[in-house]
Design an enzyme around this catalytic site. Structure first.
Site, PDB file in Angstrom:
ATOM      1  N   ARG A  36      12.250  -6.291   4.642  1.00 42.97           N
ATOM      2  CA  ARG A  36      12.313  -4.847   4.931  1.00 42.97           C
ATOM      3  C   ARG A  36      13.103  -4.599   6.212  1.00 42.97           C
ATOM      4  NH1 ARG A  36       6.889  -1.452   5.175  1.00 42.97           N
ATOM      5  NH2 ARG A  36       6.401  -2.820   6.926  1.00 42.97           N
ATOM      6  N   ARG A  38      -0.390  -8.906  13.562  1.00 38.04           N
ATOM      7  CA  ARG A  38      -0.906  -7.888  12.620  1.00 38.04           C
ATOM      8  C   ARG A  38      -1.837  -8.546  11.606  1.00 38.04           C
ATOM      9  NH1 ARG A  38       4.599  -5.341  10.532  1.00 38.04           N
ATOM     10  NH2 ARG A  38       3.283  -4.169   9.092  1.00 38.04           N
ATOM     11  N   ARG A  43      -9.610   0.825   8.528  1.00 32.54           N
ATOM     12  CA  ARG A  43      -9.176  -0.534   8.865  1.00 32.54           C
ATOM     13  C   ARG A  43     -10.233  -1.296   9.646  1.00 32.54           C
ATOM     14  NH1 ARG A  43      -3.210   0.287   8.733  1.00 32.54           N
ATOM     15  NH2 ARG A  43      -2.260  -1.693   9.237  1.00 32.54           N
ATOM     16  N   LYS A  57       0.836  -1.211   0.000  1.00 31.66           N
ATOM     17  CA  LYS A  57       0.000   0.000   0.000  1.00 31.66           C
ATOM     18  C   LYS A  57       0.875   1.268   0.000  1.00 31.66           C
ATOM     19  CE  LYS A  57      -2.023  -1.166   3.914  1.00 31.66           C
ATOM     20  NZ  LYS A  57      -1.324  -2.433   4.231  1.00 31.66           N
ATOM     21  N   ARG A  92      11.279  -1.069  12.207  1.00 36.36           N
ATOM     22  CA  ARG A  92       9.974  -0.988  12.861  1.00 36.36           C
ATOM     23  C   ARG A  92       9.838  -2.109  13.894  1.00 36.36           C
ATOM     24  NH1 ARG A  92       5.246  -0.041   8.405  1.00 36.36           N
ATOM     25  NH2 ARG A  92       4.098  -1.243   9.969  1.00 36.36           N
TER      26      ARG A  92
HETATM   27  P1  AP5 Z   1       4.766  -1.545   1.825  1.00 30.81           P
HETATM   28  O1  AP5 Z   1       4.525  -0.751   0.606  1.00 30.81           O
HETATM   29  O2  AP5 Z   1       5.336  -0.865   3.024  1.00 30.81           O
HETATM   30  O3  AP5 Z   1       3.442  -2.318   2.261  1.00 30.81           O
HETATM   31  P2  AP5 Z   1       2.264  -1.828   3.167  1.00 30.81           P
HETATM   32  O4  AP5 Z   1       1.045  -2.530   2.687  1.00 30.81           O
HETATM   33  O5  AP5 Z   1       2.224  -0.328   3.222  1.00 30.81           O
HETATM   34  O6  AP5 Z   1       2.784  -2.446   4.535  1.00 30.81           O
HETATM   35  P3  AP5 Z   1       2.919  -1.882   5.990  1.00 30.81           P
HETATM   36  O7  AP5 Z   1       3.779  -2.849   6.720  1.00 30.81           O
HETATM   37  O8  AP5 Z   1       3.345  -0.449   6.040  1.00 30.81           O
HETATM   38  O9  AP5 Z   1       1.416  -1.987   6.366  1.00 30.81           O
HETATM   39  P4  AP5 Z   1       0.636  -1.989   7.644  1.00 30.81           P
HETATM   40  O10 AP5 Z   1      -0.721  -1.804   7.137  1.00 30.81           O
HETATM   41  O11 AP5 Z   1       0.805  -3.145   8.550  1.00 30.81           O
HETATM   42  O12 AP5 Z   1       1.319  -0.793   8.478  1.00 30.81           O
HETATM   43  P5  AP5 Z   1       0.815   0.653   8.897  1.00 30.81           P
HETATM   44  O13 AP5 Z   1       1.998   1.499   8.930  1.00 30.81           O
HETATM   45  O14 AP5 Z   1      -0.365   1.065   8.107  1.00 30.81           O
HETATM   46  O15 AP5 Z   1       5.676  -2.797   1.388  1.00 30.81           O
HETATM   47  C1  AP5 Z   1       6.196  -3.708   2.340  1.00 30.81           C
HETATM   48  C2  AP5 Z   1       7.534  -4.238   1.795  1.00 30.81           C
HETATM   49  O16 AP5 Z   1       7.283  -5.011   0.622  1.00 30.81           O
HETATM   50  C3  AP5 Z   1       8.507  -3.120   1.374  1.00 30.81           C
HETATM   51  O17 AP5 Z   1       9.809  -3.499   1.698  1.00 30.81           O
HETATM   52  C4  AP5 Z   1       8.321  -3.040  -0.159  1.00 30.81           C
HETATM   53  O18 AP5 Z   1       9.477  -2.609  -0.819  1.00 30.81           O
HETATM   54  C5  AP5 Z   1       7.964  -4.467  -0.510  1.00 30.81           C
HETATM   55  N1  AP5 Z   1       7.058  -4.564  -1.648  1.00 30.81           N
HETATM   56  C6  AP5 Z   1       5.991  -3.759  -1.921  1.00 30.81           C
HETATM   57  N2  AP5 Z   1       5.373  -4.165  -3.044  1.00 30.81           N
HETATM   58  C7  AP5 Z   1       6.037  -5.262  -3.477  1.00 30.81           C
HETATM   59  C8  AP5 Z   1       5.879  -6.129  -4.606  1.00 30.81           C
HETATM   60  N3  AP5 Z   1       4.885  -5.951  -5.485  1.00 30.81           N
HETATM   61  N4  AP5 Z   1       6.743  -7.150  -4.754  1.00 30.81           N
HETATM   62  C9  AP5 Z   1       7.756  -7.335  -3.854  1.00 30.81           C
HETATM   63  N5  AP5 Z   1       7.979  -6.549  -2.778  1.00 30.81           N
HETATM   64  C10 AP5 Z   1       7.116  -5.516  -2.593  1.00 30.81           C
HETATM   65  O19 AP5 Z   1       0.277   0.371  10.374  1.00 30.81           O
HETATM   66  C11 AP5 Z   1       1.158   0.093  11.436  1.00 30.81           C
HETATM   67  C12 AP5 Z   1       0.348   0.048  12.736  1.00 30.81           C
HETATM   68  O20 AP5 Z   1      -0.232   1.337  12.995  1.00 30.81           O
HETATM   69  C13 AP5 Z   1      -0.846  -0.920  12.756  1.00 30.81           C
HETATM   70  O21 AP5 Z   1      -0.465  -2.242  13.085  1.00 30.81           O
HETATM   71  C14 AP5 Z   1      -1.714  -0.272  13.850  1.00 30.81           C
HETATM   72  O22 AP5 Z   1      -1.213  -0.536  15.133  1.00 30.81           O
HETATM   73  C15 AP5 Z   1      -1.535   1.204  13.576  1.00 30.81           C
HETATM   74  N6  AP5 Z   1      -2.518   1.721  12.599  1.00 30.81           N
HETATM   75  C16 AP5 Z   1      -2.263   2.260  11.382  1.00 30.81           C
HETATM   76  N7  AP5 Z   1      -3.405   2.615  10.781  1.00 30.81           N
HETATM   77  C17 AP5 Z   1      -4.414   2.297  11.631  1.00 30.81           C
HETATM   78  C18 AP5 Z   1      -5.812   2.407  11.561  1.00 30.81           C
HETATM   79  N8  AP5 Z   1      -6.435   2.919  10.476  1.00 30.81           N
HETATM   80  N9  AP5 Z   1      -6.555   1.951  12.609  1.00 30.81           N
HETATM   81  C19 AP5 Z   1      -5.953   1.446  13.713  1.00 30.81           C
HETATM   82  N10 AP5 Z   1      -4.619   1.299  13.842  1.00 30.81           N
HETATM   83  C20 AP5 Z   1      -3.848   1.732  12.808  1.00 30.81           C
END
Ligand code: AP5
Length: 194
Positions: free
Chosen positions: A127, A150, A88, A13, A139
């Protein structure tokens, strides 16, 4: 353009949101990034969110709804935005709909990135390894144990959004197992079809 990128942790994402920012000139609203910034700054929200995030659980709906509601009022969101990691939960989905409706607008599309669970954990581990090797902060939730929590949170609380948006006719799916460039192309094809 008002767009949601939906998908499990590690689906790509954030990666795709950054590309959309460059191409379409609208901001990426990542609740994960905003919460991590609040944790780093030691704000009241950051203090409340830290332990929850480190455990791989979801921060309360009230906190993230407030963050997004304030953010989308900023002038740079007037032409649109990309929601990354929000909504979410069904409560958050209802909240963003109400926020937009109050502004006389609505979402244009919800794009879900589909990725196998095994590939997800591989991406997260990679990552973390790459960040450590580059001397960058790793992280706290990027390890296989917390990742499992997660993913469980995702299936329990976020996966129901697929049905929610399908029923509204706004859901599009993209194969997130493809290369990063190919996923970008698929997303652009979806946007062109709107
Ligand atoms: P990346 O692009 O970072 O993927 P992502 O889907 O953004 O993954 P995240 O780990 O950031 O998602 P998340 O939803 O768990 O974390 P968030 O920060 O929102 O890619 C991941 C890796 O894969 C990278 O190294 C990239 O290079 C690689 N990659 C990408 N595409 C690829 C491909 N096609 N092929 C190969 N490799 C690829 O949330 C963190 C925490 O915050 C949550 O757990 C929660 O505690 C809190 N939080 C955030 N939002 C909310 C909410 N709305 N409600 C409640 N809690 C929340």
């Amino acid at each position: 353009m008002r767009l949601i990128l939906l998908g499990p942790p590690g689906a790509g994402k954030g990666t795709q949101a950054q590309r959309l920012v460059e191409k379409h000139g609208i901001p990426q609203l990542s609740t994960g990034d905003m919460l991590r910034a609040a944790v780093a700054a030691g704000t009241e929200i950051g203090k409340r969110a830290k332990a929850v995030m480190d455990a791989g659980e979801l921060v309360s709906d009230d906190i993230v709804n407030t963050i997004i509601s304030e953010r989308i009022d900023q002038p740079d969101c007037a032409r649109g935005f990309i929601l990354d990691g929000y909504p979410r939960t069904l409560v958050q989905a209802d909240a963003v709909e109400a926020m937009l409706s109050a502004k006389g607008t609505k979402l244009d599309s919800v794009i879900e990135l589909l990725v196998d669970d095994k590939a997800l954990v591989g991406r997260i581990v990679k990552r973390a390894e790459e960040a450590a090797a580059a001397g960058q902060p790793v992280r706290k939730d990027d390890n296989p144990e917390v990742f499992q929590d997660r993913l469980t949170e995702y299936y329990k609380k976020t996966a129901p959004l697929t049905g929610y948006y399908y029923a509204k006719g706004t859901l599009r799916t993209v194969d997130g197992m493809l290369s990063i460039d190919a996923v970008t192309e698929e997303i652009e094809a979806v946007l062109a079809s709107l």
